[in-house]
Design an enzyme around this catalytic site. Structure first.
Site, PDB file in Angstrom:
ATOM      1  CG  LEU A   1      -1.988  -1.072   1.348  1.00 33.72           C
ATOM      2  CD1 LEU A   1      -2.681  -0.973   2.705  1.00 33.72           C
ATOM      3  CD2 LEU A   1      -3.004  -0.944   0.222  1.00 33.72           C
ATOM      4  CG  ASP A   2       0.303   4.457  -2.771  1.00 32.76           C
ATOM      5  OD1 ASP A   2       1.113   3.667  -3.295  1.00 32.76           O
ATOM      6  OD2 ASP A   2      -0.581   5.062  -3.398  1.00 32.76           O
ATOM      7  CG  MET A   3       4.414   6.291   4.010  1.00 36.58           C
ATOM      8  SD  MET A   3       5.815   7.405   4.033  1.00 36.58           S
ATOM      9  CE  MET A   3       5.014   8.912   3.487  1.00 36.58           C
TER      10      MET A   3
END
Length: 546
Positions: free
Chosen positions: A389-391
Site C-alpha cells: 500500500l502507498d505510505m
C-alpha cells in the site's frame, strides 16, 4: 518586478529556512503573495482564454538589501505568446526575443516543415503512389489468373496421362513436359515484366520520399543543434554565486541531456532574478491556474511541489548556499504498530497505519511493515508481504510466512482473483454524487517521467486501469465512497478519483493530486482471497477509523 507587501511582516513571522520545494505546506506569506497574483490574473481579460487552458504560476518571498520583504512572481513557459510581462520576472533566457537565434532557426525549421508538407501533399507524390498501388493490384490479379490457368493445365495433363493408363509414347510424354515448361517460363516472364513496371513506379515514389527523408534528417539535425545551443544559453546561478549551464547540470543524470522546457519553470526564473538582483530567497510556492491538462491532474488554485524531472537537478544546484528545510520524508517516523487482524500457521493479515511504509524506503529512519514483520517472524521464509500500500494509505496487507505460500498468494494477485475494496473520503461539493450512485472508471495510467512519483493518464503509454465505485454517504469531511480496483496500478485509486474524466474529486488529504490534510483518507477495508492451503475463501475486513 519586486512586489512589496502592504504591511511589512514582523521578523518573527519570517521562515527560518527556505522551503523544501518538492514537499511543502505554503508559508502564510507565500499564500498572501499568491492571492495577490490570483487577483492580478483575474483582471487580465485578454489572457482569459489562455489562462482557462491552465498554467503554473509561482511566488518567491524575498528579503531586499534594505531589509524589506517582498515577493517575486513568475509563470512557467510563455504567456500570451511572450516570455516577458511587467508583473512577472523575466525569463532566464528569452527564447522569443526578436532576431534571436531561436526565432531565426525556428523560422528555418518551419520552412523545412512546410517543404515536407508540400511534398507529402503534392499531386506528383499522390499520383506516383496511386500508380504504384494500381500496378501492384493489376499484377496480383494477372498473376492469380495465370496461376489458376497453370493449375487447370496441370490437371488436364494429369487427366490425359490417367486416361492412357500409362501407355503414353515417349514423344507424347516429352510433348507434355515441354508444354508444362513453356507455360511455367511464360508465367515467369510475365512476373518479370510486371516487376519491371512496378520498379519504375516504385523508383518515382522513392525519389520523392528520399527528398522528404533528406529534409526530415536536416530538420532533426537543425533542431538538435538549436536545442543544444539553447541549453548552453541557460546559465543558472546559486546562492553562492556559482553558475552552471543546463548541459552541465544534467550531465550526471540518468538521461544525461536536459528535457525540453528545462529552465523555463517558475521557480528557477524567480531564483535567478533574486540572485542577479541581490535578493535573499525566503520561501516559495507554486500554484495552478485554470483547467487541468488532458493527461495530468491539476486543480485550479491548488499548490503543487516543483516537478522533479525538469526542476530536480536544476534546484539541486540553484539552492546550494541557502538553508533549506529537510525533506519531510527523511524525518518521518510512524510510531504505530501494524495490528494483526488475522493469523494462522501459513499467513497473516495486518492493518497498516497511515504514514507507515509497506517496505523499506531510502531513509533509514522510517520504519516499515516489512521490517516489523521480519522482527516478529524471524523464521519466516520468502519476501513476507504479498502486495503493498502507498505510505499514506492505511488498511489491510497480506503476508505469507513461507516462500511457497507467498508464491501461491501472489499468483492469485496476478490472475486478479483476489478482491479488494477501499473506503475513501472525496473532496466536495457532493451535488453530482447522490448516495447509492455506482459507476466504472477506466483510465489508462502510467508514470509521469518528468514528475515522479506522480502518475498520469495516457491513452498512448498508460496501462489498463479499472475501478468500480459506489457513493455511500455525504459527511462533514467529504463524500464517503467505496472503491473496488479491478487492476493494481500505482496510485490508481488516487488518479481515478482526482482526474477530470474520473470522479473529478481528489481524495481528502491527497497532496499529490489534491490538497494536503492531516492524512490521506484512503483505507484498504476488505480483502478476499482463497486460502492457499485449506482452499477456503477468506474475507477479512477492517473498518476505517474515519
Amino acid at each position: 518586478m519586486i512586489h512589496l507587501f502592504a504591511e511589512q511582516p514582523h521578523i518573527q513571522t519570517l521562515p527560518d529556512r527556505f522551503t523544501y520545494p518538492f514537499h511543502y505546506v505554503p508559508h502564510p506569506l507565500c499564500v498572501q503573495a499568491a492571492e495577490e497574483v490570483k487577483r492580478y490574473l483575474s483582471t487580465r481579460g485578454e489572457w482569459a482564454e489562455e489562462l482557462d487552458r491552465g498554467k503554473m504560476f509561482g511566488v518567491l518571498v524575498v528579503r531586499m538589501p534594505d531589509g524589506k520583504v517582498g515577493y517575486l512572481a513568475a509563470f512557467s513557459g510563455n504567456l500570451a505568446g511572450n516570455a516577458r510581462h511587467s508583473f512577472f520576472v523575466p525569463p532566464i533566457y528569452d527564447l522569443l526575443q526578436p532576431g534571436g537565434r531561436f526565432k531565426t532557426e525556428e523560422e528555418q525549421i518551419s520552412a523545412i516543415n512546410r517543404h515536407i508538407e508540400s511534398l507529402e501533399q503534392s499531386d506528383e507524390y499522390r499520383h506516383a503512389r496511386r500508380q504504384l498501388e494500381a500496378e501492384r493490384q493489376r499484377m496480383e490479379t494477372e498473376c492469380a489468373k495465370a496461376l489458376n490457368m497453370l493449375k487447370t493445365e496441370k490437371e488436364a495433363r494429369e487427366r490425359q496421362r490417367a486416361s492412357r493408363l500409362g501407355r503414353l509414347s515417349e514423344e507424347e510424354r516429352q510433348a507434355l513436359i515441354r508444354r508444362s515448361q513453356h507455360q511455367k517460363a511464360s508465367f515467369k516472364r510475365m512476373k518479370q515484366q510486371w516487376n519491371a513496371q512496378i520498379e519504375v513506379c516504385k523508383t518515382e515514389v522513392e525519389r520523392i520520399e528520399n527528398r522528404i527523408e533528406h529534409l526530415r534528417a536536416l530538420r532533426r539535425k537543425r533542431s538538435a543543434a538549436l536545442q543544444q545551443h539553447l541549453f548552453e544559453q541557460f546559465h543558472l546561478l546559486n546562492a553562492r554565486g556559482e553558475s552552471l549551464d543546463l548541459c552541465r547540470i544534467f550531465a550526471d543524470t540518468v538521461g544525461k541531456t536536459p528535457p525540453a522546457g528545462a529552465g523555463e519553470c517558475a521557480l528557477p526564473k524567480m531564483l535567478q532574478y533574486a540572485y542577479l538582483n541581490g535578493l535573499h530567497p525566503l520561501a516559495m510556492a507554486e500554484f495552478w491556474w485554470g483547467d487541468s491538462p488532458r493527461n495530468e491532474i491539476r486543480h485550479h488554485g491548488t499548490y503543487y511541489p516543483a516537478c522533479k524531472g525538469k526542476c530536480g537537478p536544476i534546484l539541486q544546484h540553484m539552492l546550494q548556499g541557502l538553508e533549506v528545510e529537510e525533506n519531510p520524508f527523511d524525518r518521518l517516523v510512524c510510531k504505530e504498530t501494524p495490528e494483526v487482524v488475522f493469523e494462522d500457521e501459513w499467513l497473516l493479515v495486518v492493518n497498516k497505519p497511515a504514514g507507515m511504509l509497506s517496505v523499506p524506503g531510502k531513509s533509514e529512519k522510517a520504519d516499515s511493515v516489512w521490517q516489523q514483520l521480519r522482527r516478529l517472524y524471524p523464521d519466516a521464509t520468502g519476501p513476507l508481504l504479498v502486495h503493498r500500500l502507498d505510505m499514506p494509505t492505511s488498511g489491510l496487507l497480506l503476508a505469507a510466512k513461507t516462500k511457497e505460500v507467498h508464491a501461491l498468494l501472489q499468483a492469485q494477485f496476478e490472475t486478479r482473483s483476489i478482491r479488494k475494496s477501499y473506503t475513501a473520503l472525496l473532496c466536495g461539493p457532493s451535488d453530482d454524487f447522490p448516495v447509492g450512485k455506482e459507476g466504472r472508471i477506466e483510465l489508462p495510467v502510467c508514470l509521469d517521467p518528468l514528475d515522479r512519483p506522480r502518475q498520469m493518464v495516457s491513452e498512448t503509454h498508460g496501462k489498463t486501469a479499472i475501478t468500480l465505485y459506489r457513493i455511500d454517504a455525504h459527511t462533514d469531511r467529504g463524500i464517503r465512497v467505496t472503491l473496488w480496483p479491478l487492476t493494481g496500478r500505482t496510485h490508481q485509486l488516487r488518479v481515478h478519483a482526482a482526474h477530470a474524466k474520473g470522479l473529478a474529486h481528489p481524495i481528502v488529504g491527497d497532496e499529490l493530486y489534491g490538497e494536503r490534510a492531516d492524512r490521506l483518507y484512503l483505507h484498504a477495508e476488505c480483502l478476499q482471497f482463497r486460502h492457499p492451503v485449506s482452499g477456503k475463501v477468506m474475507r477479512i475486513t477492517k473498518k476505517a477509523d474515519f
